[in-house]
Design an enzyme around this catalytic site. Structure first.
Site, PDB file in Angstrom:
ATOM      1  CG  HIS A   1      -1.621   1.260   1.424  1.00 20.12           C
ATOM      2  ND1 HIS A   1      -2.891   1.410   1.096  1.00 20.12           N
ATOM      3  CD2 HIS A   1      -1.175   2.471   2.084  1.00 20.12           C
ATOM      4  CE1 HIS A   1      -3.361   2.594   1.568  1.00 20.12           C
ATOM      5  NE2 HIS A   1      -2.479   3.214   1.990  1.00 20.12           N
ATOM      6  CD  GLU A   2       1.893   3.266   3.680  1.00 24.24           C
ATOM      7  OE1 GLU A   2       2.191   4.214   3.097  1.00 24.24           O
ATOM      8  OE2 GLU A   2       0.886   3.214   4.431  1.00 24.24           O
TER       9      GLU A   2
ATOM     10  CG  HIS B   1       0.275   6.025  -0.709  1.00 25.89           C
ATOM     11  ND1 HIS B   1      -0.783   6.578  -1.267  1.00 25.89           N
ATOM     12  CD2 HIS B   1      -0.211   5.457   0.398  1.00 25.89           C
ATOM     13  CE1 HIS B   1      -1.841   6.547  -0.351  1.00 25.89           C
ATOM     14  NE2 HIS B   1      -1.565   5.890   0.656  1.00 25.89           N
TER      15      HIS B   1
ATOM     16  CD  GLU C   1      -4.470   6.368   2.420  1.00 25.92           C
ATOM     17  OE1 GLU C   1      -4.283   5.356   2.737  1.00 25.92           O
ATOM     18  OE2 GLU C   1      -3.756   7.315   2.571  1.00 25.92           O
TER      19      GLU C   1
END
Length: 294
Positions: A160-161, A164, A223
């Site tokens: 997920h990070e 980004h 997100e």
């Protein structure tokens, strides 16, 4: 003569709006929006970006060095090795995942992978957090390890990070904030003939509108997009994407009663996230089978 003096001393009527200022800002905003559009990697979504990957990476590196200089970075033991291995596996499959998803929508890969200099650090902290700065600078806080509980859940977090950074969400937020700030300045000039109380009321309404109608929804969309891409990265790296569901259930338990209502938050609620991940799970399992043969 007295008549002229009396006219010149008459107070200027207040309360009007300089509509020409609003019009000029609208024209500039439209030009800025359409001239800085590009297609987001992995998803193909149109996004607003006006900076280069290299500029972002320089800012990310500066911030990363500052954070590490103020933190206790762990380098020895099982946990740092675990975090490093997960990061390496996620990054290694990135180009192939991008190519696979791009081909599915008849597009070409667009990420400048050479612009990313990946680095990962494990930071001793009670914070249940992780991040990836522009340019590929990853940090995981030890406080999130017990909540993750296993490699697959931790891979979902780190994926997920990393997503980004690859999706350039920081650059997109900077461009959005630039437009919002310019809009606020234009509004201030446009209503400068109003009395002070009217100006304050109008600016308060506009500020709330920008926050709850533009910035927070964009952040929640980022997100959700990072959840999607991160899940695909974890699946392609041969981690079990189904562990992401349990992860967010545990995250919800850990923050019970502390999270604000979704419309006031930069993040989707736990239930919204889980529902989104469940819808994505068939695709993630297909990618895992294609990449891992299982």
């Amino acid at each position: 003569m007295n008549t002229l003096n009396s006219r010149s001393s008459t107070p200027r009527r207040r309360g009007g709006v300089r509509w020409w200022v609003i019009l000029l800002f609208g024209l500039y905003a439209a030009w800025y929006w359409f001239s800085n559009q590009q297609e987001a990697a992995f998803t193909g979504r149109a996004q607003l970006i006006d900076s280069s990957v290299q500029e972002e990476a320089a800012l990310g590196l500066q911030a990363y060095r500052e954070i590490l200089s103020q933190s206790r970075v762990l380098t020895q033991g099982q946990a740092p090795a675990q975090v490093k291995q997960i990061a390496e596996r996620l990054v290694a499959v990135g180009p192939r995942v991008e190519a696979t998803l791009a081909a599915a929508r008849n597009a070409k890969p667009s990420i400048a992978w050479d612009a990313y200099d990946w680095q990962v650090s494990l930071i001793q902290s009670e914070q249940a957090n992780a991040f990836c700065l522009p340019g590929g600078k990853i940090a995981v806080y030890t406080g999130i390890l017990p909540i993750a509980g296993n490699d697959s859940a931790l891979a979902a977090i780190m994926g997920h990070e990393i997503a980004h950074a690859l999706l350039r969400h920081s650059a997109e937020r900077m461009a959005q904030n630039k437009l919002v700030n310019l809009g606020s300045m234009a509004a201030g000039v446009a209503i400068s003939d109003m009395d002070t109380q009217q100006q304050k009321a109008v600016m308060a309404v506009m500020g709330a509108g920008a926050q709850y109608g533009v910035l927070l929804p964009f952040s929640r969309d980022h997100e959700s997009e990072a959840d999607e891409v991160g899940l695909m990265l974890a699946a392609a790296a041969c981690y079990d994407p189904r562990e992401a569901i349990g992860l967010w259930e545990r995250m919800g338990q850990a923050s019970a009663g502390q999270a604000p209502p979704e419309f006031m938050s930069t993040h989707p609620s736990g239930s919204t996230r889980i529902a989104h991940l469940e819808r994505l799970m068939p695709q993630a399992l297909e990618i895992r089978a294609a990449f891992c043969g299982k």
